[in-house]
Design a protein around this motif. Structure first.
Motif, short mmCIF file in Angstrom:
data_model
loop_
_atom_site.label_atom_id
_atom_site.label_comp_id
_atom_site.label_asym_id
_atom_site.label_seq_id
_atom_site.Cartn_x
_atom_site.Cartn_y
_atom_site.Cartn_z
N LEU A 25 0.81 -1.22 0.00
CA LEU A 25 0.00 0.00 0.00
C LEU A 25 0.85 1.27 0.00
O LEU A 25 0.31 2.38 -0.08
CB LEU A 25 -0.94 -0.01 1.20
CG LEU A 25 -1.98 -1.14 1.20
CD1 LEU A 25 -2.74 -1.17 2.51
CD2 LEU A 25 -2.93 -1.01 0.02
N VAL A 27 2.90 2.44 2.45
CA VAL A 27 3.02 3.13 3.74
C VAL A 27 3.97 2.35 4.63
O VAL A 27 4.25 1.18 4.38
CB VAL A 27 1.63 3.29 4.45
CG1 VAL A 27 0.71 4.15 3.61
CG2 VAL A 27 1.00 1.95 4.75
N TYR A 32 0.76 1.74 9.05
CA TYR A 32 -0.30 0.76 8.81
C TYR A 32 -0.83 0.21 10.14
O TYR A 32 -2.04 0.07 10.31
CB TYR A 32 0.17 -0.38 7.90
CG TYR A 32 -0.95 -1.35 7.68
CD1 TYR A 32 -1.93 -1.08 6.75
CD2 TYR A 32 -1.08 -2.50 8.47
CE1 TYR A 32 -3.01 -1.93 6.58
CE2 TYR A 32 -2.15 -3.35 8.30
CZ TYR A 32 -3.11 -3.06 7.35
OH TYR A 32 -4.18 -3.90 7.21
N TYR A 35 -3.41 2.31 11.64
CA TYR A 35 -4.72 2.23 10.98
C TYR A 35 -5.50 1.04 11.53
O TYR A 35 -6.69 1.14 11.82
CB TYR A 35 -4.60 2.08 9.47
CG TYR A 35 -3.77 3.14 8.78
CD1 TYR A 35 -3.67 4.44 9.28
CD2 TYR A 35 -3.06 2.84 7.63
CE1 TYR A 35 -2.90 5.39 8.64
CE2 TYR A 35 -2.30 3.79 6.98
CZ TYR A 35 -2.22 5.06 7.49
OH TYR A 35 -1.46 6.00 6.84
N VAL A 42 -7.76 6.03 8.53
CA VAL A 42 -7.28 5.41 7.28
C VAL A 42 -7.40 6.45 6.17
O VAL A 42 -8.49 6.96 5.91
CB VAL A 42 -8.11 4.15 6.93
CG1 VAL A 42 -7.64 3.56 5.61
CG2 VAL A 42 -8.04 3.13 8.05
N ILE A 46 -5.52 5.07 0.74
CA ILE A 46 -5.49 3.63 1.07
C ILE A 46 -6.81 2.98 0.66
O ILE A 46 -6.82 1.90 0.07
CB ILE A 46 -5.22 3.41 2.58
CG1 ILE A 46 -3.87 3.99 2.99
CG2 ILE A 46 -5.35 1.94 2.96
CD1 ILE A 46 -2.67 3.32 2.36
N GLN A 49 -6.76 2.56 -3.07
CA GLN A 49 -5.86 1.48 -3.48
C GLN A 49 -6.50 0.12 -3.25
O GLN A 49 -6.41 -0.78 -4.10
CB GLN A 49 -4.55 1.55 -2.71
CG GLN A 49 -3.59 2.58 -3.22
CD GLN A 49 -2.27 2.44 -2.52
OE1 GLN A 49 -1.60 1.42 -2.66
NE2 GLN A 49 -1.89 3.46 -1.77
#
Length: 121
Positions: A25, A27, A32, A35, A42, A46, A49
């Protein structure tokens, strides 16, 4: 279930580890993890994606509405095939297999464009 729990469910469904998924993703692993914990929101990037790469429904991810995965628009495909067959019959056209497929693809594109125009307008 909150978005962080749904994000975790997506990752588990895909069989990914946190760091692996974070890399995919774009990051950091630390970002992550925040999140999934729910300590950070989030980002929209993201969500987009996940929708593009894995067909995850943004409605489900953000709101918990509907199914996790976007279902393919099979009703549009069926409509395109029916429309193409009607044109073939009406004009007594006997296409080669590749020509029939091209016609079906054109019909699908047209139906999809009409649906998109309708949804935007």
């Amino acid at each position: 279930m909150q978005i962080n729990s749904r994000l975790l469910a997506v990752r588990k469904e895909l069989g990914k580890r946190q760091l692996e998924f974070a890399e995919e993703l774009g990051v950091s692993g630390t970002a992550y993890k925040t999140y999934e914990k729910g300590s950070q929101i989030v980002p929209t990037a993201i969500v987009l994606q996940l929708a593009q790469r894995y067909s995850i429904s943004p409605n489900w991810l953000l709101l918990g509405v509907g199914a996790m995965r976007n279902e393919p628009p099979t009703h549009l495909v069926k409509s395109a095939i029916s429309a193409a067959q009607a044109v073939i019959e009406e004009f007594h056209f006997q296409p080669e297999q590749d020509q029939e497929m091209q016609l079906i693809c054109k019909m699908f594109e047209q139906l999809y464009a009409q649906r998109s125009d309708f949804n935007q307008g």
